[in-house]
Design a protein around this motif. Structure first.
Motif, PDB file in Angstrom:
ATOM      1  N   GLN A   1      -9.333  -5.621  54.830  1.00  0.00           N
ATOM      2  CA  GLN A   1      -7.659  -5.610  55.137  1.00  0.00           C
ATOM      3  C   GLN A   1      -7.180  -7.103  54.729  1.00  0.00           C
ATOM      4  O   GLN A   1      -7.898  -7.916  54.937  1.00  0.00           O
ATOM      5  N   TRP A   2      -6.159  -6.814  54.360  1.00  0.00           N
ATOM      6  CA  TRP A   2      -5.210  -8.053  54.016  1.00  0.00           C
ATOM      7  C   TRP A   2      -4.650  -8.932  55.244  1.00  0.00           C
ATOM      8  O   TRP A   2      -4.492  -7.988  56.397  1.00  0.00           O
TER       9      TRP A   2
ATOM     10  N   PRO B   1       1.092  -1.546  57.863  1.00  0.00           N
ATOM     11  CA  PRO B   1       1.758  -2.871  57.607  1.00  0.00           C
ATOM     12  C   PRO B   1       2.035  -3.556  58.988  1.00  0.00           C
ATOM     13  O   PRO B   1       2.194  -3.282  60.040  1.00  0.00           O
ATOM     14  N   ALA B   2       1.632  -5.021  59.015  1.00  0.00           N
ATOM     15  CA  ALA B   2       1.657  -5.856  60.234  1.00  0.00           C
ATOM     16  C   ALA B   2       3.162  -5.649  60.797  1.00  0.00           C
ATOM     17  O   ALA B   2       3.308  -6.033  61.927  1.00  0.00           O
ATOM     18  N   SER B   3       4.192  -5.489  59.982  1.00  0.00           N
ATOM     19  CA  SER B   3       5.402  -5.541  60.349  1.00  0.00           C
ATOM     20  C   SER B   3       5.938  -4.178  61.026  1.00  0.00           C
ATOM     21  O   SER B   3       7.248  -4.374  61.410  1.00  0.00           O
TER      22      SER B   3
ATOM     23  N   GLU C   1      -1.813  -9.118  55.923  1.00  0.00           N
ATOM     24  CA  GLU C   1      -0.437  -8.209  55.958  1.00  0.00           C
ATOM     25  C   GLU C   1      -0.710  -6.939  56.629  1.00  0.00           C
ATOM     26  O   GLU C   1       0.333  -6.202  56.755  1.00  0.00           O
ATOM     27  N   HIS C   2      -2.019  -6.657  57.001  1.00  0.00           N
ATOM     28  CA  HIS C   2      -2.433  -5.522  57.382  1.00  0.00           C
ATOM     29  C   HIS C   2      -2.641  -5.751  58.834  1.00  0.00           C
ATOM     30  O   HIS C   2      -3.129  -6.393  59.166  1.00  0.00           O
TER      31      HIS C   2
ATOM     32  N   VAL D   1       0.021  -0.629  51.241  1.00  0.00           N
ATOM     33  CA  VAL D   1       0.066  -0.718  52.759  1.00  0.00           C
ATOM     34  C   VAL D   1       0.881  -2.126  53.035  1.00  0.00           C
ATOM     35  O   VAL D   1       1.730  -2.044  53.700  1.00  0.00           O
ATOM     36  N   ALA D   2       0.488  -3.428  52.270  1.00  0.00           N
ATOM     37  CA  ALA D   2       1.214  -4.450  52.305  1.00  0.00           C
ATOM     38  C   ALA D   2       2.606  -4.328  52.042  1.00  0.00           C
ATOM     39  O   ALA D   2       3.425  -5.080  52.975  1.00  0.00           O
ATOM     40  N   LEU D   3       3.066  -3.418  51.258  1.00  0.00           N
ATOM     41  CA  LEU D   3       4.593  -3.285  50.841  1.00  0.00           C
ATOM     42  C   LEU D   3       5.235  -2.526  51.897  1.00  0.00           C
ATOM     43  O   LEU D   3       6.771  -2.213  51.676  1.00  0.00           O
TER      44      LEU D   3
ATOM     45  N   ALA E   1      -4.131  -1.152  49.052  1.00  0.00           N
ATOM     46  CA  ALA E   1      -4.117  -2.447  49.907  1.00  0.00           C
ATOM     47  C   ALA E   1      -2.568  -2.932  49.566  1.00  0.00           C
ATOM     48  O   ALA E   1      -1.804  -3.302  50.492  1.00  0.00           O
ATOM     49  N   GLN E   2      -2.330  -2.780  48.262  1.00  0.00           N
ATOM     50  CA  GLN E   2      -0.898  -3.454  48.020  1.00  0.00           C
ATOM     51  C   GLN E   2       0.174  -2.527  48.651  1.00  0.00           C
ATOM     52  O   GLN E   2       1.304  -2.900  49.177  1.00  0.00           O
TER      53      GLN E   2
END
Length: 293
Positions: free
Chosen positions: A239-240, A170-172, A242-243, A222-224, A219-220
């Motif tokens: 990758q999105w 996750p990017a965060s 958010e990744h 990981v984004a969460l 993907a969902q």
């Protein structure tokens, strides 16, 4: 021995009940019972135990069930491939995981399409670990697969690309700011357990991470911020925003392969294999520069 007899035995062996097997085969029970006894006489072994408690497989029956399934699958696959070859407009069916690199696949398909006599290629997208069965059943002619992750038994292959792996985070997450990671670091993140992929028998290894079955699900998650995963670098193309992808320096090298059933190769497939050999050096250069840290 006829394929009809094999189908009879498989039905009885799976149902463990002559009545249900006869209903499944849309036939009467007495001729089914006679056919199974005739099969046992021909083989010279007892395949089924029959007593007041019901029907069960002998050790020989368990072996024959596995062999009969393989034989029937091979016959069905041969029929599908033969019918496809007889079409007025021949095609090759190529299967690949939905999360594989679309750029790599596009470069391969474009290079093949430029060859004289190239046939149309239909792309069949599948989920994790499904390519091998699609090949063996004849529903696909060729597949994009990954070693050492995919089961290659019964298949031949040619290498397309060997590369490192990246962690998709996750990017965060704080680890997303790192320039590189190790397997030890990504394998033990308390708030971000590693996703669990299905094994070759479609069971899952133990662990706290979520069981993943599809690319969209993964993907969902990981984004969460529920999981991370380690994949071949070229597969990061899905990758999105958010990744974040971070190289894992000590992850095993991953090899992308073009695979097909052992002993089965048409002229069109042979041309596709030659295409791989012609472009793989260029692909290696392209992806080593694009998938760097």
């Amino acid at each position: 021995m006829e394929t009809r007899e094999l189908r009879y035995f498989v039905a009885v062996a799976e149902e463990l009940h002559f009545g249900r097997a006869a209903e499944r085969l849309k036939m009467a029970q007495p001729p089914l019972s006679r056919a199974i006894r005739q099969l046992e006489r021909r083989l010279g072994v007892q395949l089924l135990n029959r007593d007041s408690r019901g029907v069960s497989l002998t050790a020989a029956g368990e072996t024959f069930l596995a062999e009969a399934r393989r034989a029937l699958d091979a016959v069905d696959a041969a029929v599908r491939r033969t019918r496809r070859a007889a079409m007025a407009k021949p095609t090759l069916v190529l299967t690949t995981k939905a999360g594989a690199s679309h750029q790599l696949l596009k470069e391969l398909l474009d290079a093949y399409a430029a060859r004289p006599g190239a046939v149309e290629i239909d792309v069949l997208l599948c989920e994790i670990g499904e390519q091998r069965q699609l090949l063996l059943s004849g529903r696909a002619d060729v597949a994009i697969m990954h070693a050492p992750f995919d089961l290659m038994t019964g298949l031949e292959s040619v290498e397309i690309l060997t590369e490192g792996q990246v962690a998709i985070l996750p990017a965060s997450h704080p680890l997303a700011k790192r320039s590189s990671l190790t397997m030890a670091e990504v394998s033990n993140v308390p708030d971000l357990p590693m996703a669990r992929w299905p094994r070759h028998d479609f069971t899952y290894p133990p662990g706290p991470g979520p069981e993943v079955r599809s690319q969209s699900q993964l993907a969902q998650l990981v984004a969460l911020g529920r999981t991370l995963l380690v994949i071949p670098a070229s597969s990061r193309a899905w990758q999105w925003p958010e990744h974040v992808a971070v190289p894992v320096t000590d992850a095993p090298l991953a090899t992308t392969l073009l695979a097909w059933p052992a002993g089965v190769q048409s002229p069109a497939l042979a041309d596709l294999v030659e295409t791989v050999k012609e472009i793989r050096e260029r692909l290696a250069k392209d992806f080593s520069s694009e998938n760097g840290p």
